[in-house]
Structures are given as structure tokens and as C-alpha cells.
Design a protein around this motif. Structure first.
Motif, short mmCIF file in Angstrom:
data_model
loop_
_atom_site.label_atom_id
_atom_site.label_comp_id
_atom_site.label_asym_id
_atom_site.label_seq_id
_atom_site.Cartn_x
_atom_site.Cartn_y
_atom_site.Cartn_z
N LEU A 196 0.83 -1.19 0.00
CA LEU A 196 0.00 0.00 0.00
C LEU A 196 0.87 1.25 0.00
O LEU A 196 1.99 1.23 0.49
N LYS A 197 0.33 2.33 -0.54
CA LYS A 197 1.01 3.61 -0.49
C LYS A 197 0.00 4.69 -0.15
O LYS A 197 -1.13 4.66 -0.64
N PHE A 198 0.38 5.62 0.70
CA PHE A 198 -0.51 6.74 1.00
C PHE A 198 0.31 7.93 1.44
O PHE A 198 1.51 7.81 1.69
N GLN A 199 -0.34 9.09 1.53
CA GLN A 199 0.35 10.30 2.00
C GLN A 199 -0.29 10.79 3.29
O GLN A 199 -1.47 10.59 3.52
N LEU A 200 0.52 11.42 4.11
CA LEU A 200 0.01 11.99 5.35
C LEU A 200 0.70 13.33 5.58
O LEU A 200 1.84 13.52 5.16
N LEU A 207 0.14 8.93 11.55
CA LEU A 207 0.54 7.57 11.17
C LEU A 207 0.07 6.56 12.21
O LEU A 207 -0.38 5.46 11.86
N ALA A 208 0.16 6.93 13.48
CA ALA A 208 -0.31 6.02 14.54
C ALA A 208 -1.78 5.67 14.32
O ALA A 208 -2.18 4.51 14.47
N ALA A 209 -2.58 6.65 13.90
CA ALA A 209 -4.02 6.41 13.66
C ALA A 209 -4.21 5.36 12.56
O ALA A 209 -5.03 4.45 12.69
N ILE A 210 -3.41 5.48 11.49
CA ILE A 210 -3.49 4.51 10.38
C ILE A 210 -3.06 3.12 10.86
O ILE A 210 -3.72 2.11 10.56
N LEU A 257 -8.86 2.92 5.07
CA LEU A 257 -7.70 3.72 4.67
C LEU A 257 -8.01 4.63 3.48
O LEU A 257 -7.47 5.74 3.39
N LYS A 258 -8.87 4.16 2.60
CA LYS A 258 -9.27 4.99 1.46
C LYS A 258 -9.87 6.31 1.94
O LYS A 258 -9.72 7.34 1.29
N ILE A 259 -10.58 6.25 3.06
CA ILE A 259 -11.22 7.45 3.61
C ILE A 259 -10.23 8.28 4.43
O ILE A 259 -10.19 9.50 4.32
N MET A 260 -9.37 7.60 5.20
CA MET A 260 -8.49 8.30 6.14
C MET A 260 -7.26 8.94 5.52
O MET A 260 -6.82 10.01 5.94
#
Lengths: 275, 275
Positions: A196-200, A207-210, A257-260
Motif C-alpha cells: 500500500l502507499k498513502f500520503q500523510l 501515522l499512529a491512527a493509520i 484507509l481509502k477514507i483516512m
């Protein structure tokens, strides 16, 4: 119809071994002398699948290859872990004392530096590839020359391995992935790993929430890596691999994750290659 | 007494620029042709400080350098981020058309490949370093030869920059750290960043638990990277950088992590180098 599989390097290379392990011998190889060429051959349709090294225990992630997968929207459909061993090989009937020169890729020569320090009579000559030299030695019947290549090259080109595992660092496990341009139709029962890849944003606890979501959905983390998003200060990309037992739980994590997360992307779902 | 600072590469290199930015001109440089030699010069006491590149935006973390810091228990006492630019330079009074050959490190030549494609009259010759070639051109009055090096090299060796920023990828920010063998006595009010390392088992939620602690203690994560612990399946090392406003909160996080994580280690606490 034979599958055309693009590999980095030549026949007899570690990339070839992975292609062989996955798809057997009834494949057509496309030898590519760089990872850019490898990806181009997928994009222009001259190959349907490609084998690509993605990380190893010595150097870590090969970030440019992550970028190639990400920027070209390739899909990871499988993976394999190989212990990379460099073997010294030459025409049959010769011994180490007969070898005057070794031709190989600069990286392979570097990784075997300590061995060659003990054998100063051998001259080291930089060449474009590892396995391709093995092929050239066989085809042109070159005496006194050795190649540094995987065992599969000695088998293919009928050479003799005169020294095993000459690399300085003995544990170099490399992770290879199989990529293609279209989303795969893997059987769901085979799938127990996702990339998976995402940005924050650089915000405390994001990141802890994810990771809490991943943990709640029973995902186990096998890799995490942050990369700053170039020209966007305080924004980070994360590359995360998870393994799981229950595909339904994975789909749940994916939906949350798509939402967050921003720019959430599935690089691939596939069967875990770790034994 | 002048501080002796070990740098990777030669006078006029980016490592030299970092040493200069931190400690001014009243330093004695020790030029090291590899990171291993650099660390050795700290261990044998011939240098008191060393400048070491640790990550960049093109290749990511330089994992072997993390290992050098970790295995030799070095302490990070400062950091700086530099945009790496390659400039083409030669003896004054010459132009691009006068240049017959460029001598440089293979990596620098590779990074400027696109530029040289447009100037095929220039022959590319591999050399041991970037800045050291600039010095040689100056000392031996070599006409028709150019070096690829940072601007500081042109200033030091009185050369002229004939082409600016010839590298293909324009954004290559590199993070350098200053390391030493002993724990530093940084003034606490200067410290707002820490580099930590710990191990965790491949257990669901173990990393999330740690990141929750960091978040509760108001730490912001600027980097995270997992590495499998070699020969220990399912065990992972994590390298984590955090920034913070309140040193007391950092000490609280440190105390909790010492209890929660295995092999917890502080690689350094220092002033954030990001502007």
C-alpha cells in the motif's frame, strides 16, 4: 502462446531465476539492460510481465524502482525472496590459478572485493552485466576469463563453478516482484499480502491512527518506509506492506484507509513470498 | 586547537561544505575515500568529528551508513540538508567547446548523463572523486579537462563554472549528519530532534503501540524505516526520527520506549536541520 517476461539483466541472471521459478521454462525472455527499459517494454506491450528487484538486506529499498512502479501505475502480482550468491565460473577444465581476468558488473566486483584481495593475480575488468559475461565466455570459448554470476548461469552455459559464494557479505536476501500494467485476477484464496502507499501530513499521531486501523483489522506490518514528498514540505509518502489471514479483514482495512489517508493506492495484492 | 573533521571525499566536496557550514574555516580536514575509512578515523582518534551523508531524495536511506553508526555506537550531534547540484568547472579562460574530457566519479557522470548526451564531443572518464579532480585540474594546470563538483570547489581552487546544475534530476536534497564517538553535551535548549532505533517482533499492533506513545508525548514523526533483522525471521529493526518542542516530553517518551521496545537505542539528539 508463450508469455513474454522482461527481466533486468541477461539470461542466467537472478532476475531470470525468479522468472523461471514463477513460470517455468515455457517462457520467452526479454533481456533489459536497465529498469527503465524493463518498464518501457511493459508499457509498449512488448512484454506482459516483468521481474524487478525491490529491496535487499544490504542496501534496503531500491527507491527508484518503487518510483517506477508508482509513477507508471504498475501492479505487483507476486514476489520472491532470493539469497544472492556470487559464484566464480569459467570454461570447464580450468582452475582458479588459470584465471587471468574477471569481467563483471562494477557492483558485483565491489561486493567480492575481499575475495579478490586474496587473489591479486586476477585482473578485474568492469563489464555491463554479470550473467551476460558467462554467456560470452561460453559462446566465444574464452580461456583464462571468469564471470561472477548465479549458479543458474553455469547450468545454462555449461560452465564450471570454481569458487562458491565469493561475496564479502554472505547474507544478501533480495526481494523481487512480478509486475504488470493491468490489475490482476488473482484467486482471492491465494492472497495474503498487500503493498500500500498513502500520503500523510506531518501531523502528530496521523501515522499512529493509520497503524491502529491496520492493527484493529488484524493486519501484520512487514515493511514501512517514509519518503518526503518532493517539493511539498512536511508531507510524507508511506510505503507499507501487510500480511493477513483473512481477505475480508483486509478489504475492511482498505475501505477505511481509502477514507483516512490521502492519495491512497494499492500497489498490489498477492501471495506472501516469505517461507 | 583546531578540530579535526573527517569528510567523505576530498576538499571542495559537499561533505566539506557541511563541515564548513557547521564549524567555519578554522578546522583541519581529514579526507577519506570511503565511509569505512571515515569511521575508522573516528575510532582510532585521528579525527574527532565526521560528516556523513545519511539519506537523499533520489535513493532514500543509505542503509550501510545507518549500520556504520549503529554497529560502532556513534552519536549523531547535528544534521544539515543540502541540495546537491553538479556544476561543470574548468580552468579560467575556457568555454564548453574547449572541453575534451570530463573526469569524475561514476555516480556523478551517471547523474549528468542527459547533459552529456547533448554534448557528444566530450569524453567521459571515470575517476575516484568529484572535487579531487577539480583540485588536480588547478594544481597541474590541465587545459581541456573539466570536473563535476559543488560550487565550493570552484571557489577553493579558483576555477570557472561553465555550466550550472547539469544533473538530470534537479531535486536531490541530501541529509548529512555530524557524528562522534562520545555522547555529546548539547545544550538542552538547542535540542528538538531525536534519532531512535528499536526492535519489535512481527506482532500485530506492536509498532502502532509505540507510535501511540510518541504521539501521546507530542512527538512528530519525520522518518520511519523498517529493516528485517538478519537471521532473525519476523523480527524488525525500526529507525525513527522525531521532532518536538518540549525536551521534557521527549524524555518522557524515551523513558517509556526504553521499557516497551527491545534493543532501544538513542542514535542522537540534536537540533533539527530542516528550515
Amino acid at each position: 502462446m508463450k508469455k513474454v517476461i522482461a527481466i533486468q539483466g541477461a539470461e542466467g541472471s537472478n532476475h531470470h531465476k525468479v522468472a523461471h521459478d514463477f513460470y517455468g521454462t515455457s517462457i520467452e525472455l526479454k533481456e533489459c539492460m536497465s529498469f527503465d527499459v524493463l518498464v518501457d517494454s511493459l508499457l509498449d506491450g512488448s512484454a506482459t510481465l516483468a521481474v524487478m528487484a525491490l529491496e535487499n538486506t544490504i542496501a534496503g529499498s531500491i527507491i527508484p524502482n518503487y518510483a517506477l512502479i508508482d509513477n507508471n501505475n504498475l501492479h505487483i502480482i507476486g514476489e520472491e525472496y532470493l539469497n544472492i550468491n556470487h559464484h566464480l565460473m569459467c570454461l570447464k577444465g580450468q582452475e582458479l590459478k588459470d584465471i587471468k581476468e574477471v569481467w563483471s558488473h562494477p557492483m558485483a566486483l565491489l561486493q567480492c572485493k575481499e575475495f579478490f584481495k586474496k587473489h591479486p593475480h586476477i585482473k578485474l575488468i568492469e563489464d555491463v552485466d554479470t550473467a551476460e559475461v558467462a554467456k560470452r565466455i561460453a559462446n566465444k570459448n574464452l580461456k583464462g576469463i571468469a564471470a561472477i554470476a548465479p549458479k543458474i548461469a553455469a547450468e545454462i552455459f555449461d560452465l564450471v563453478v570454481i569458487e562458491d559464494e565469493i561475496q564479502t557479505i554472505k547474507d544478501n536476501s533480495t526481494r523481487f516482484v512480478i509486475v504488470q500494467t493491468t490489475a490482476p485476477n488473482n484467486g482471492i484464496d491465494q492472497i495474503n499480502k498487500a503493498s500500500l502507499k498513502f500520503q500523510l501530513n506531518h501531523k502528530r499521531g496521523s501515522l499512529a491512527a493509520i497503524l491502529n486501523v491496520l492493527s484493529d483489522c488484524k493486519m501484520s506490518l512487514t515493511k514501512i518506509q517514509s519518503l518526503p514528498v518532493i517539493e511539498t514540505p512536511w508531507k510524507y509518502s508511506f510505503f507499507v506492506d501487510v500480511t493477513f489471514d483473512d481477505y475480508k479483514e483486509y478489504k475492511k482495512a482498505e475501505a477505511i484507509l481509502k477514507i483516512m489517508a490521502e492519495e491512497f493506492k494499492i500497489l498490489g495484492t498477492y501471495k506472501n513470498g516469505r517461507k
